[in-house]
Design a protein around this motif. Structure first.
Motif, PDB file in Angstrom:
ATOM      1  N   THR A 307       0.800  -1.227   0.000  1.00  0.00           N
ATOM      2  CA  THR A 307       0.000   0.000   0.000  1.00  0.00           C
ATOM      3  C   THR A 307       0.832   1.276   0.000  1.00  0.00           C
ATOM      4  OG1 THR A 307      -0.161  -0.154   2.395  1.00  0.00           O
ATOM      5  CG2 THR A 307      -1.986  -1.080   1.139  1.00  0.00           C
ATOM      6  N   GLU A 308       2.162   1.144   0.080  1.00  0.00           N
ATOM      7  CA  GLU A 308       3.001   2.347   0.062  1.00  0.00           C
ATOM      8  C   GLU A 308       2.877   3.011  -1.319  1.00  0.00           C
ATOM      9  OE1 GLU A 308       5.238  -0.823   0.275  1.00  0.00           O
ATOM     10  OE2 GLU A 308       3.852  -0.945   1.981  1.00  0.00           O
ATOM     11  N   PRO A 309       2.946   4.350  -1.370  1.00  0.00           N
ATOM     12  CA  PRO A 309       2.868   5.022  -2.672  1.00  0.00           C
ATOM     13  C   PRO A 309       4.040   4.599  -3.566  1.00  0.00           C
ATOM     14  CG  PRO A 309       2.798   6.610  -0.845  1.00  0.00           C
ATOM     15  CD  PRO A 309       3.118   5.285  -0.249  1.00  0.00           C
ATOM     16  N   CYS A 310       3.787   4.547  -4.870  1.00  0.00           N
ATOM     17  CA  CYS A 310       4.835   4.140  -5.816  1.00  0.00           C
ATOM     18  C   CYS A 310       5.421   5.395  -6.470  1.00  0.00           C
ATOM     19  CB  CYS A 310       4.233   3.213  -6.863  1.00  0.00           C
ATOM     20  SG  CYS A 310       5.428   2.618  -8.062  1.00  0.00           S
ATOM     21  N   PRO A 311       6.737   5.434  -6.648  1.00  0.00           N
ATOM     22  CA  PRO A 311       7.360   6.607  -7.275  1.00  0.00           C
ATOM     23  C   PRO A 311       6.827   6.919  -8.679  1.00  0.00           C
ATOM     24  CG  PRO A 311       9.026   5.110  -6.391  1.00  0.00           C
ATOM     25  CD  PRO A 311       7.709   4.410  -6.269  1.00  0.00           C
ATOM     26  N   CYS A 312       6.195   5.932  -9.331  1.00  0.00           N
ATOM     27  CA  CYS A 312       5.714   6.166 -10.703  1.00  0.00           C
ATOM     28  C   CYS A 312       4.526   7.119 -10.740  1.00  0.00           C
ATOM     29  CB  CYS A 312       5.338   4.855 -11.377  1.00  0.00           C
ATOM     30  SG  CYS A 312       3.734   4.218 -10.875  1.00  0.00           S
ATOM     31  N   GLY A 313       3.852   7.326  -9.585  1.00  0.00           N
ATOM     32  CA  GLY A 313       2.745   8.276  -9.544  1.00  0.00           C
ATOM     33  C   GLY A 313       1.368   7.642  -9.639  1.00  0.00           C
ATOM     34  N   ARG A 314       1.319   6.350  -9.978  1.00  0.00           N
ATOM     35  CA  ARG A 314       0.004   5.704 -10.016  1.00  0.00           C
ATOM     36  C   ARG A 314      -0.495   5.563  -8.576  1.00  0.00           C
ATOM     37  NH1 ARG A 314       2.908   3.705 -14.033  1.00  0.00           N
ATOM     38  NH2 ARG A 314       1.941   3.516 -16.097  1.00  0.00           N
TER      39      ARG A 314
END
Ligand SMILES: [Zn+2]
Length: 432
Positions: A307-314
């Motif tokens: 659930t951590e945010p992904c650097p890709c922005g999705r």
């Protein structure tokens, strides 16, 4: 790079609100139009009008593969047959086949979801995509095909098999992306070697692999041997086919297309949610499918929710690469052992091939796991003492990483069955 940026990067709060609205609409619709769901909902006193949170879905019944079989062929369709434009079916290798259907809108949605996965993997309209998944009743070939066309790429619908011809076409047509199972990609690398083809001389840059669980080590080997950037994607025909989830360029988990699917990760025994980040069975509810919606479909696939945010922005949550099937997870002396762990270790050992078979027995109430491992020819020519040292080394490595003792049996190169797709590498002889 995104295919549908607005949808793929939607703020979580908005996304969850959309999921809730779509979920309620789906439940309402199947509760009216599909007798199977109608009676199941009534049995469990589930009223879609009362659904106010996503968590309330937990009170709804599961859908099993057996339910699809029991309703063979069209019993679970939510629209009249005249609106269906495509039918797919899973192979009947482990019982009766299952049948799924798509209407026109479903095909458009499916194509866009696959285009998202292709984009996430780095593929663009300028690429030449060689689709070496089987075409036909299996969803892999046509699913990727429509997605790639939707993206505007050039598609080579070569289908599965005939590896030499695949390689010839790859050379002549200058394919830049390959779509197949990861094990077939390695087979291609083997055949290239036999044919004297240097992968670095090809135009190939991307590999989109799915259809079976594989390991990080296998990815490294594929990347090295074919000189490509390999990504993982996930789908299953009962839910959609390919397009459910796929890796972005970070290669650290597969983004689930959550605006179209609601996922739960449950303990396969208790069917309660596992703690965040823990391994469990993936359960999927479709949010937008019209012809063949499924509610809480038990995939039997094991994964973790990231659930951590992904650097890709999705903004979509990710699932970790699939760890095998809950039916495949072996419990040896009380320890959970996944075939993918074994595969990963074998990749790291010089002289072994990533082909293996697991045999489980129970002697005097004690579990015994034997791993048959393919080894390169030279090992067989070694003196007995050398062979013993080699076997010992594998055994120690397995014991320390798996947490249980195992027996190792060496077999000659290319003697174990190869799998092009989901295959069972396990022989469980225990009478439990
Ligand atoms: Zn990402």
């Amino acid at each position: 790079m995104y295919w549908q940026e607005e949808q793929e990067c939607r703020p979580r709060k908005e996304l969850e609100q959309l999921q809730l609205e779509r979920l309620r609409a789906t439940l309402r619709r199947v509760g009216k139009t599909v007798p199977f769901y109608k009676s199941k909902f009534a049995e469990k006193h589930c009223d879609p009008e009362q659904l106010n949170t996503l968590e309330q879905l937990r009170s709804y019944p599961f859908t099993l593969k057996q339910d699809l079989r029991d309703n063979y062929p069209y019993g679970l369709f939510a629209v009249p047959l005249r609106d269906i434009v495509r039918v797919h079916s899973s192979s009947g290798t482990t019982g009766m086949a299952t049948v799924v259907g798509y209407n026109k809108n479903d095909i458009v949605t499916w194509s866009n979801l696959v285009a998202r996965i292709l984009c996430g993997a780095g593929v663009t309209a300028n690429d030449v995509i060689q689709i070496a998944f089987g075409y036909g009743l299996f969803t892999g070939g046509f699913g990727l095909h429509y997605g790639a066309e939707c993206l505007g790429a050039s598609v080579i619908p070569i289908s599965a098999g005939n590896t030499k011809r695949q390689i010839q076409i790859m050379q002549d047509f200058k394919s830049t992306a390959l779509v197949c199972t990861p094990s077939y990609a390695l087979k291609m690398a083997d055949v290239m070697m036999d044919m004297g083809v240097n992968p670095n001389g090809l135009s190939l840059r991307y590999g989109l692999f799915g259809g079976e669980p594989w390991s990080e080590a296998m990815r490294r080997e594929i990347n090295e041997r074919l000189g490509i950037h390999a990504t993982d994607n996930y789908g299953l025909s009962e839910v959609l086919g390919p397009g459910i989830a796929g890796e972005c360029s970070e290669c650290d988990g597969l983004h689930v297309n959550e605006d179209h699917f609601y996922v739960e990760i449950l303990d396969p025994d208790t069917l309660e949610p596992v703690a965040p980040g823990e391994v469990g069975e993936l359960v999927i509810t479709t949010l937008t499918k019209e012809a063949f919606p499924v509610i809480r479909y038990r995939t039997r696939d094991l994964t973790r929710l990231l659930t951590e945010p992904c650097p890709c922005g999705r903004s979509f949550h990710r699932i970790s690469r699939l760890m095998g099937r809950s039916d495949d997870m072996l419990i040896i002396k009380g320890v959970n052992v996944f075939p993918t762990q074994i595969e990963s270790i074998l990749f790291d050992i010089e002289g072994t091939e990533p082909h293996y078979r697991l045999i489980v027995e129970r002697e005097n109430n004690v579990d015994k796991l034997t791993i048959q491992v393919e080894v390169v020819e030279s090992i067989f020519f070694d003196a007995m003492k050398q062979q013993r040292i080699f076997v010992d080394a594998i055994r120690k490595r397995m014991a320390s990483e798996l947490g249980v003792g195992v027996n190792i049996q060496l077999v000659e190169e290319r003697t174990l069955e190869r799998f092009n797709g989901k295959g069972a590498r396990i022989l469980d002889k225990r009478e439990l």
